[in-house]
Design a protein around this motif. Structure first.
Motif, mmCIF file in Angstrom:
data_model
loop_
_atom_site.group_PDB
_atom_site.id
_atom_site.type_symbol
_atom_site.label_atom_id
_atom_site.label_comp_id
_atom_site.label_asym_id
_atom_site.label_seq_id
_atom_site.Cartn_x
_atom_site.Cartn_y
_atom_site.Cartn_z
ATOM 1 N N HIS A 29 0.837 -1.195 0.000
ATOM 2 C CA HIS A 29 0.000 0.000 0.000
ATOM 3 C C HIS A 29 0.876 1.250 0.000
ATOM 4 N N ARG A 30 0.373 2.310 -0.602
ATOM 5 C CA ARG A 30 1.153 3.559 -0.658
ATOM 6 C C ARG A 30 1.504 4.075 0.727
ATOM 7 N N ARG A 31 0.612 3.851 1.710
ATOM 8 C CA ARG A 31 0.928 4.315 3.070
ATOM 9 C C ARG A 31 2.195 3.658 3.583
ATOM 10 N N TYR A 32 2.345 2.363 3.331
ATOM 11 C CA TYR A 32 3.547 1.663 3.772
ATOM 12 C C TYR A 32 4.773 2.185 3.028
ATOM 13 N N ASP A 60 9.123 -4.973 5.826
ATOM 14 C CA ASP A 60 8.196 -5.840 6.550
ATOM 15 C C ASP A 60 7.463 -6.713 5.533
ATOM 16 N N LEU A 61 7.769 -7.984 5.565
ATOM 17 C CA LEU A 61 7.214 -8.905 4.575
ATOM 18 C C LEU A 61 6.054 -9.710 5.152
ATOM 19 N N PHE A 71 0.459 -2.952 6.198
ATOM 20 C CA PHE A 71 1.383 -3.631 7.105
ATOM 21 C C PHE A 71 2.757 -3.780 6.477
ATOM 22 N N GLY A 72 2.788 -4.150 5.191
ATOM 23 C CA GLY A 72 4.073 -4.388 4.551
ATOM 24 C C GLY A 72 3.903 -4.852 3.122
ATOM 25 N N ILE A 73 4.886 -5.603 2.639
ATOM 26 C CA ILE A 73 4.932 -6.079 1.260
ATOM 27 C C ILE A 73 4.533 -7.554 1.227
ATOM 28 N N GLY A 74 3.637 -7.891 0.301
ATOM 29 C CA GLY A 74 3.205 -9.274 0.172
ATOM 30 C C GLY A 74 2.865 -9.610 -1.263
ATOM 31 N N ILE A 75 2.557 -10.874 -1.475
ATOM 32 C CA ILE A 75 2.201 -11.351 -2.811
ATOM 33 C C ILE A 75 0.700 -11.202 -3.008
ATOM 34 N N GLU A 117 -7.179 -1.384 -7.550
ATOM 35 C CA GLU A 117 -6.977 -0.602 -6.331
ATOM 36 C C GLU A 117 -5.758 0.298 -6.521
ATOM 37 N N PRO A 118 -5.972 1.566 -6.834
ATOM 38 C CA PRO A 118 -4.864 2.478 -7.150
ATOM 39 C C PRO A 118 -3.828 2.609 -6.039
ATOM 40 N N ASP A 119 -4.229 2.365 -4.797
ATOM 41 C CA ASP A 119 -3.290 2.528 -3.688
ATOM 42 C C ASP A 119 -2.387 1.315 -3.488
#
Length: 295
Positions: free
Chosen positions: A171-174, A191-192, A235-239, A248-250
């Motif tokens: 997400h852009r927030r992350y 954070d994965l 929260f972080g980066i995921g698949i 979802e643009p974000d």
């Protein structure tokens, strides 16, 4: 065993076996606890063995009960399939069709497909079972299944669809907080989000991308829906499935040239259902709907 126990006894036994209590089984079946207790007593008398022992945690199944469990589940599956088959004539698009799918496919892709199908056939009823386990279509645990693995059984009608592309997303927030990784090696600073227990598919993916192994994960869960929710929450980066993220643009697709995974897609049903108009209508709708949704 002197007499053949009725199905009601096995149904009550299975509910108690899975709920581990008379109260839970009673709520599930809409029966009273004394009725369930009588059913268990009658079944124990019929099979000549004790089925449950009382324990501080509820009713503990005996070895006999555990041995009978798979047969009782098979009876329940057959009974449910019988009722679905009898719910409508084979030449009409009406009655019940049970569909199984993975959590993400069932929650993200199927609802609009099924909504359109229901609008076209208002007497059609869908039972949707969501699980990452593969339902046994041959045993009619489901009439039609959306699978992410190639079916190994024969006697199935199967359609192989183009794979769903997977990618790393955040997400852009992350990303505003932690920055955008410039390489796969840079993921160790992030954070994965990923799995808790390994499956053969996960082991194969880790073989290609060892930096996503379990020790590197900040959030571990075997629920794909929970992983997707965590990505959306920042929260972080995921698949994530790329067709979902595109809407979802974000959600930002990261390292598209460095990380690529494909998720196979199969729509399968028992070959005995290919002459059923309602089953065929659902099968065809899933094929075309999934082809469009995941393109």
């Amino acid at each position: 065993m002197n007499t053949e126990p009725s199905w009601d006894l096995y149904r009550s036994f299975l509910a108690v076996l899975e709920e581990r209590s008379l109260s839970g089984a009673a709520r599930r079946l809409g029966l009273t606890q004394p009725t369930l207790a009588r059913h268990l007593d009658a079944l124990e008398e019929a099979v000549g063995a004790q089925l449950f022992l009382r324990s501080p945690r509820g009713l503990a199944p005996t070895e006999t009960a555990l041995e009978l469990g798979p047969y009782a589940r098979s009876l329940a599956t057959t009974s449910a399939a019988l009722l679905r088959t009898a719910s409508g004539r084979a030449d009409e698009v009406r009655g019940v069709v049970r569909v199984s799918a993975s959590d993400v496919v069932g929650a993200e892709h199927l609802p609009p497909i099924l909504a359109q199908l229901r609008a076209q056939h208002p007497e059609l009823v869908i039972e949707l079972a969501l699980s990452n386990a593969v339902e046994n279509v041959l045993e009619r645990a489901a009439d039609i299944a959306v699978r992410m693995v190639e079916p190994a059984q024969e006697a199935l009608v199967a359609r192989h669809l183009p794979p769903i592309r997977l990618g790393l997303h955040a997400h852009r927030r992350y990303l505003d907080r932690k920055g955008i990784p410039a390489s796969l090696d840079a993921l160790k600073e992030h954070d994965l989000i990923g799995f808790d227990r390994e499956t053969p598919a996960i082991r194969a993916a880790i073989g290609r991308y060892p930096m996503l192994g379990r020790p590197a994960l900040a959030l571990r869960t075997d629920s794909d829906l929970a992983q997707l929710a965590a990505i959306r929450a920042g929260f972080g980066i995921g698949i994530c499935q790329r067709p979902i993220a595109r809407h979802e643009p974000d959600l930002v697709h990261l390292l598209p040239d460095d990380f690529v995974l494909d998720l196979p897609v199969w729509i399968v049903m028992h070959e005995d259902l290919k002459t059923s108009r309602r089953s065929r209508a659902v099968f065809d709708a899933l094929v075309e709907g999934m082809r469009t949704a995941t393109a």
